[in-house]
Design a protein around this motif. Structure first.
Motif, PDB file in Angstrom:
ATOM      1  N   TYR A   1      -5.848  -4.948  14.291  1.00 45.53           N
ATOM      2  CA  TYR A   1      -5.394  -4.659  15.656  1.00 45.53           C
ATOM      3  C   TYR A   1      -4.243  -5.575  16.053  1.00 45.53           C
ATOM      4  O   TYR A   1      -3.211  -5.123  16.561  1.00 45.53           O
ATOM      5  N   LEU A   2      -4.402  -6.873  15.788  1.00 47.06           N
ATOM      6  CA  LEU A   2      -3.340  -7.817  16.164  1.00 47.06           C
ATOM      7  C   LEU A   2      -2.067  -7.563  15.361  1.00 47.06           C
ATOM      8  O   LEU A   2      -0.974  -7.479  15.939  1.00 47.06           O
ATOM      9  N   LEU A   3      -2.203  -7.437  14.046  1.00 53.89           N
ATOM     10  CA  LEU A   3      -1.010  -7.255  13.212  1.00 53.89           C
ATOM     11  C   LEU A   3      -0.288  -5.954  13.548  1.00 53.89           C
ATOM     12  O   LEU A   3       0.949  -5.913  13.602  1.00 53.89           O
ATOM     13  N   ALA A   4      -1.031  -4.888  13.792  1.00 54.34           N
ATOM     14  CA  ALA A   4      -0.421  -3.593  14.088  1.00 54.34           C
ATOM     15  C   ALA A   4       0.328  -3.618  15.412  1.00 54.34           C
ATOM     16  O   ALA A   4       1.453  -3.113  15.517  1.00 54.34           O
ATOM     17  N   HIS A   5      -0.289  -4.202  16.432  1.00 53.50           N
ATOM     18  CA  HIS A   5       0.318  -4.190  17.761  1.00 53.50           C
ATOM     19  C   HIS A   5       1.431  -5.218  17.905  1.00 53.50           C
ATOM     20  O   HIS A   5       2.361  -5.011  18.704  1.00 53.50           O
ATOM     21  N   LYS A   6       1.374  -6.291  17.147  1.00 57.34           N
ATOM     22  CA  LYS A   6       2.409  -7.323  17.268  1.00 57.34           C
ATOM     23  C   LYS A   6       3.587  -7.078  16.325  1.00 57.34           C
ATOM     24  O   LYS A   6       4.742  -7.331  16.683  1.00 57.34           O
TER      25      LYS A   6
END
Length: 294
Positions: free
Chosen positions: A102-107
């Motif tokens: 979630y973090l890697l995809a959105h950032k």
């Protein structure tokens, strides 16, 4: 032709089930039912059971009254404990896959994980990509085939991370930028990321022990979870098995499921009274500690 090398080294010769029973009897073990003992040894090797004998003897002689059933019960306790742990570790692993993806995809975008600039160490990142590609190549999951066919083998992070092992997941988290690790650790757990980093590594190690039927009973950890001063003051030894249970509770987000797990641990301990949980680092008020850890 099979070459016999035993004459040239100190490797012990194989023994029959009957000989193994005689060895145990000569060492003061109670064998009241020879056929029952033989059936145990036919199902579980003498070598595997010998690890559970260590605390039941001194100078290679069993304490008075110790039977093969006592050893077998410790083995069964350990097996059931591993099975309980595997389910909980699976949940923790899946949760952290979700956090990281979630973090890697959105950032950084769906395929931002392919960019080494989004991680700390270039070599670790390269190894990560190699391992992910290896897992993708040997996977027979339908969702992997779908992305190979439709998207020419370009996998977004939320797909790629599903084929990672717990060990690789731990390495991915460790190599993320400090601010990214901090965001996950503080947003979900309110814990400094350095602790999460340590615990994931320990969890992946314990998971491998469980998956390969390794022994947890009376095992001192070589890879230990990081604990703060408050936890150490509670009498928790970080090279004991109990320390793993304790930090699992700190990151397990489903409290009802955690409480049920603690109840199952308690029931298991009550079922196998000869299992000495002190050998696993359980303090006197272990149940209270586990229930209040969240």
């Amino acid at each position: 032709m099979v070459t016999d090398l035993s004459a040239n080294n100190n490797i012990k010769k194989p023994t029959t089930f009957e000989e193994q029973i005689e060895i145990l009897k000569a060492r003061n073990m109670v064998i009241s039912d020879v056929e029952k003992a033989k059936n145990i040894l036919k199902r579980i090797s003498y070598y595997r059971l010998s690890a559970y004998m260590l605390t039941l003897k001194e100078n290679d002689r069993f304490y008075d009254g110790i039977s093969l059933e006592d050893v077998y019960n410790l083995y069964e306790f350990d097996k059931k404990l591993r099975n309980l742990l595997l389910g909980m570790l699976e949940s923790i692993e899946i949760t952290f896959r979700t956090h990281i993806a979630y973090l890697l995809a959105h950032k950084y975008g769906p395929i931002g994980y392919l960019d080494k600039n989004n991680f700390q160490n270039d070599q670790f990142h390269n190894d990560m990509i190699l391992q992910i590609n290896k897992e993708i190549d040997r996977s027979d999951e339908l969702f992997i085939k779908h992305y190979k066919d439709k998207y020419k083998g370009i996998f977004p992070i939320w797909v790629a991370i599903e084929v990672t092992s717990f060990g690789l997941l731990s390495k991915i988290f460790s190599n993320m930028k400090s601010e990214d690790k901090k965001e996950i650790a503080e947003n979900y757990y309110h814990i400094p990321y350095k602790y999460i980093e340590s615990w994931l590594y320990v969890f992946s190690t314990i998971r491998n022990i469980c998956a390969h039927y390794g022994r947890l009973y009376n095992r001192k950890l070589t890879i230990t979870p990081r604990l703060d001063k408050k936890d150490k003051m509670k009498g928790i030894d970080n090279n004991s098995f109990f320390s793993v249970l304790y930090v699992m509770g700190k990151v397990y987000l489903n409290k009802p499921a955690w409480d049920s797990f603690v109840t199952n641990i308690k029931s298991l301990i009550e079922e196998y009274e000869n299992a000495d949980i002190k050998l696993m680092g359980f303090p006197a008020k272990w149940e209270t500690l586990l229930r209040q850890v969240q």
